[in-house]
Design a protein around this motif. Structure first.
Motif, PDB file in Angstrom:
ATOM      1  N   ALA A 126      -9.349 -12.784 -10.558  1.00 59.74           N
ATOM      2  CA  ALA A 126      -9.341 -11.772  -9.494  1.00 59.74           C
ATOM      3  C   ALA A 126      -8.657 -10.491  -9.960  1.00 59.74           C
ATOM      4  N   ASP A 127      -9.277  -9.359  -9.663  1.00 59.31           N
ATOM      5  CA  ASP A 127      -8.645  -8.078 -10.002  1.00 59.31           C
ATOM      6  C   ASP A 127      -7.784  -7.612  -8.825  1.00 59.31           C
ATOM      7  N   ARG A 128      -7.164  -6.457  -9.004  1.00 59.52           N
ATOM      8  CA  ARG A 128      -6.217  -5.976  -7.999  1.00 59.52           C
ATOM      9  C   ARG A 128      -6.858  -5.873  -6.606  1.00 59.52           C
ATOM     10  N   ALA A 129      -8.063  -5.304  -6.576  1.00 62.31           N
ATOM     11  CA  ALA A 129      -8.739  -5.132  -5.276  1.00 62.31           C
ATOM     12  C   ALA A 129      -9.005  -6.493  -4.622  1.00 62.31           C
ATOM     13  N   GLU A 130      -9.389  -7.459  -5.431  1.00 59.40           N
ATOM     14  CA  GLU A 130      -9.670  -8.794  -4.886  1.00 59.40           C
ATOM     15  C   GLU A 130      -8.392  -9.482  -4.421  1.00 59.40           C
ATOM     16  N   ILE A 131      -7.304  -9.234  -5.133  1.00 57.14           N
ATOM     17  CA  ILE A 131      -6.014  -9.799  -4.717  1.00 57.14           C
ATOM     18  C   ILE A 131      -5.629  -9.216  -3.358  1.00 57.14           C
ATOM     19  N   ILE A 132      -5.745  -7.896  -3.240  1.00 57.02           N
ATOM     20  CA  ILE A 132      -5.382  -7.224  -1.983  1.00 57.02           C
ATOM     21  C   ILE A 132      -6.243  -7.757  -0.845  1.00 57.02           C
ATOM     22  N   CYS A 142       9.057  -6.712   4.736  1.00 58.16           N
ATOM     23  CA  CYS A 142      10.126  -6.181   3.882  1.00 58.16           C
ATOM     24  C   CYS A 142       9.609  -5.354   2.705  1.00 58.16           C
ATOM     25  N   THR A 143       8.657  -5.900   1.979  1.00 58.18           N
ATOM     26  CA  THR A 143       8.400  -5.372   0.633  1.00 58.18           C
ATOM     27  C   THR A 143       7.467  -4.170   0.566  1.00 58.18           C
ATOM     28  N   GLY A 144       6.646  -3.978   1.597  1.00 58.26           N
ATOM     29  CA  GLY A 144       5.618  -2.949   1.486  1.00 58.26           C
ATOM     30  C   GLY A 144       4.446  -3.414   0.654  1.00 58.26           C
ATOM     31  N   TYR A 145       4.408  -4.699   0.350  1.00 55.37           N
ATOM     32  CA  TYR A 145       3.274  -5.383  -0.291  1.00 55.37           C
ATOM     33  C   TYR A 145       3.092  -5.103  -1.772  1.00 55.37           C
ATOM     34  N   ARG A 146       3.407  -3.896  -2.237  1.00 59.80           N
ATOM     35  CA  ARG A 146       3.058  -3.556  -3.615  1.00 59.80           C
ATOM     36  C   ARG A 146       3.655  -4.545  -4.635  1.00 59.80           C
ATOM     37  N   PRO A 147       4.957  -4.890  -4.490  1.00 62.55           N
ATOM     38  CA  PRO A 147       5.519  -5.851  -5.456  1.00 62.55           C
ATOM     39  C   PRO A 147       4.827  -7.216  -5.388  1.00 62.55           C
ATOM     40  N   ILE A 148       4.347  -7.588  -4.206  1.00 63.07           N
ATOM     41  CA  ILE A 148       3.665  -8.885  -4.069  1.00 63.07           C
ATOM     42  C   ILE A 148       2.356  -8.854  -4.860  1.00 63.07           C
ATOM     43  N   VAL A 149       1.607  -7.782  -4.671  1.00 62.98           N
ATOM     44  CA  VAL A 149       0.324  -7.656  -5.378  1.00 62.98           C
ATOM     45  C   VAL A 149       0.571  -7.637  -6.895  1.00 62.98           C
ATOM     46  N   GLU A 150       1.621  -6.908  -7.301  1.00 67.17           N
ATOM     47  CA  GLU A 150       1.945  -6.855  -8.732  1.00 67.17           C
ATOM     48  C   GLU A 150       2.317  -8.239  -9.262  1.00 67.17           C
ATOM     49  N   ALA A 151       3.074  -8.979  -8.476  1.00 67.20           N
ATOM     50  CA  ALA A 151       3.495 -10.323  -8.897  1.00 67.20           C
ATOM     51  C   ALA A 151       2.282 -11.229  -9.075  1.00 67.20           C
ATOM     52  N   VAL A 152       1.344 -11.153  -8.132  1.00 65.17           N
ATOM     53  CA  VAL A 152       0.167 -12.022  -8.220  1.00 65.17           C
ATOM     54  C   VAL A 152      -0.692 -11.614  -9.421  1.00 65.17           C
ATOM     55  N   GLU A 153      -0.835 -10.317  -9.609  1.00 64.92           N
ATOM     56  CA  GLU A 153      -1.587  -9.816 -10.767  1.00 64.92           C
ATOM     57  C   GLU A 153      -0.983 -10.349 -12.066  1.00 64.92           C
ATOM     58  N   CYS A 154       0.329 -10.244 -12.162  1.00 64.83           N
ATOM     59  CA  CYS A 154       1.062 -10.669 -13.354  1.00 64.83           C
ATOM     60  C   CYS A 154       0.924 -12.187 -13.553  1.00 64.83           C
ATOM     61  N   ALA A 155       1.068 -12.943 -12.464  1.00 64.54           N
ATOM     62  CA  ALA A 155       0.989 -14.404 -12.566  1.00 64.54           C
ATOM     63  C   ALA A 155      -0.408 -14.854 -12.980  1.00 64.54           C
ATOM     64  N   LEU A 156      -1.429 -14.234 -12.385  1.00 62.33           N
ATOM     65  CA  LEU A 156      -2.802 -14.624 -12.735  1.00 62.33           C
ATOM     66  C   LEU A 156      -3.062 -14.353 -14.215  1.00 62.33           C
ATOM     67  N   ALA A 157      -2.577 -13.207 -14.695  1.00 65.21           N
ATOM     68  CA  ALA A 157      -2.774 -12.876 -16.109  1.00 65.21           C
ATOM     69  C   ALA A 157      -2.096 -13.921 -16.995  1.00 65.21           C
TER      70      ALA A 157
END
Lengths: 165, 267
Positions: A126-132, A142-157
């Motif tokens: 899944a790419d960033r758009a698909e993760i979102i 709390c987070t504003g979501y961006r760190p969550i999306v980054e974490a998932v991107e990083c973990a999937l990679a």
């Protein structure tokens, strides 16, 4: 004639452990794992299938445990956030959430982790758009979501490099 | 906690229909029913779980009609090869229903039976001129989705009837698009355009702004006037906007849907 039942036995696997209980049909999976099994990692918030805090996996598919009857999990393989790590090491998703500061109060985190785990199973590339898009049904205040999306991107990679989990 | 109820688990349509009454209602994914029960809006004494009825599951193509079993989940419809190949717009709509959990749990039949005014699925099915098959002990009747959805949360279905399947007549050479505008859990507006070139028919359906989907019919997309369609809708004022605002986004989304339709068929 089909018999109406007020109690029924269920046998399911929760985080790899087989459990058998007798429950009322109205018993919700969230209450079952929290109160009967003591697995309080699963959080309950909106009770409307909107916030995603109570997400658990039933046969690898994400469901809102707050609105899912425990009797429907009879025979199923249920995974909660407690079953994400192997007991020794954090799951790559959990590691990435820590590294990227993808949580603050942490209440939504079990739900985000389980939703992300479902994505990792269904669409490991899944790419960033698909993760979102996949995480749209989860709310974090709390987070504003961006760190969550980054974490998932990083973990999937990372999981693509080491396909063990 | 939910109020107490009994559970019945039929394994055939005949058994399921035999279980139904005013007090004993069909239950599948629970994404609408359990919420209504928890809110105290609905208190059936028994749920008839239709998930163990194989006839109610799956997607089949018969004589030019795509038949979707009522208990099929949104997720299964979204991923189905037949749906993606024959009715790609429907696959897109189903991929965007609610969220990934709702799509895994919720059934297409339940979605229609609840007649949720903001249902993406109902809007798309009206564009395809789909119908549903309702079975009771007295027999089976076919009802167009546009007639099934009578009002907000009001479907033309008797308590002793079971929605068995959705029947979609496959259009010939056609293009279809669905666009929605959504900032909350449910859409503010959903617009489906279905251009059946071989039948020289074009339908524009606007859902979510009012209680029921509104249909415009003509022969060609070039006849569509977005501002006129915005006048046809009967907006319900709610958290997604005022009547004036909803008419405005209706016109905008009809315009965008027409543009997307052109883009989907460059010739």
């Amino acid at each position: 004639m089909i018999e109406a039942v007020s109690f029924l036995p269920i046998t399911l696997t929760v985080n790899g452990v087989e459990v058998t209980r007798v429950v009322e049909p109205r018993t919700l999976l969230a209450d079952f794992v929290r109160d009967d099994l003591g697995l309080t990692g699963t959080k309950v918030s909106c009770r409307l299938q909107v916030c995603g805090a109570c997400t658990v996996l039933v046969d690898d598919l994400p469901v809102s445990a707050c609105t899912y009857l425990a009797v429907d999990a009879d025979g199923a393989d249920v995974r909660t956030v407690e079953g994400l790590s192997d007991g020794e090491n954090l799951h790559p998703l959990q590691e990435a959430f820590v590294e990227k500061f993808a949580l603050q109060c942490g209440f939504c985190t079990p739900g985000f982790l389980m939703m992300s785990k479902a994505l990792a199973t269904e669409n490991p590339t899944a790419d960033r758009a698909e993760i979102i898009e996949h995480l749209e049904g989860n709310i974090c205040r709390c987070t504003g979501y961006r760190p969550i999306v980054e974490a998932v991107e990083c973990a999937l990679a990372r999981m693509r490099k080491v396909p063990s989990e | 906690m939910l109020p107490r109820f009994d559970l019945l688990r039929p394994t055939t349509v005949a058994e399921a229909v035999g279980c139904l009454s005013e007090e004993s209602v069909p239950y599948c994914g629970g994404t609408e029913l359990l919420l209504a029960m928890r809110a105290g809006l609905y208190r059936p004494s028994a749920l008839v779980d239709i998930k163990r009825v194989p006839e109610l599951r799956g997607i089949r193509l018969r004589d030019g009609v795509l038949s979707i079993g009522a208990a099929t989940s949104h997720r299964v419809v979204a991923l189905d090869a037949l749906v993606r190949g024959q009715l790609p717009m429907l696959a897109t709509v189903e991929q965007g229903v609610g969220n990934a959990r709702v799509r895994a749990q919720g059934s297409v039949g339940g979605n229609l039976c609840f007649a949720e005014p903001k249902s993406d699925l109902a809007t798309a099915l009206v564009a395809y001129e789909a119908s549903v098959s309702l079975t009771s002990a007295g027999g089976t009747r076919e009802v167009l989705v546009s007639e099934l959805i009578q009002g907000a949360y009001f479907a033309d279905k008797e308590p002793d009837e079971l929605l068995v399947s959705i029947e979609i007549p496959l259009p010939g050479d056609h293009d279809a698009v669905y666009l929605k505008y959504q900032t909350m859990e449910r859409p503010t507006v959903g617009v489906a355009v279905m251009n059946d070139r071989s039948g020289r028919r074009c339908r524009v359906v606007v859902g979510a702004v009012g209680e029921v989907p509104v249909v415009w019919e003509g022969t060609d997309p070039s006849e569509v006037v977005p501002d006129e369609i915005a006048e046809l809708v009967d907006p319900v004022v709610d958290l997604t906007g005022s009547a004036r605002y909803k008419r405005h986004v209706t016109a905008v989304y009809v315009r965008r849907a027409l543009r997307a339709l052109e883009g989907s068929h460059p010739s």
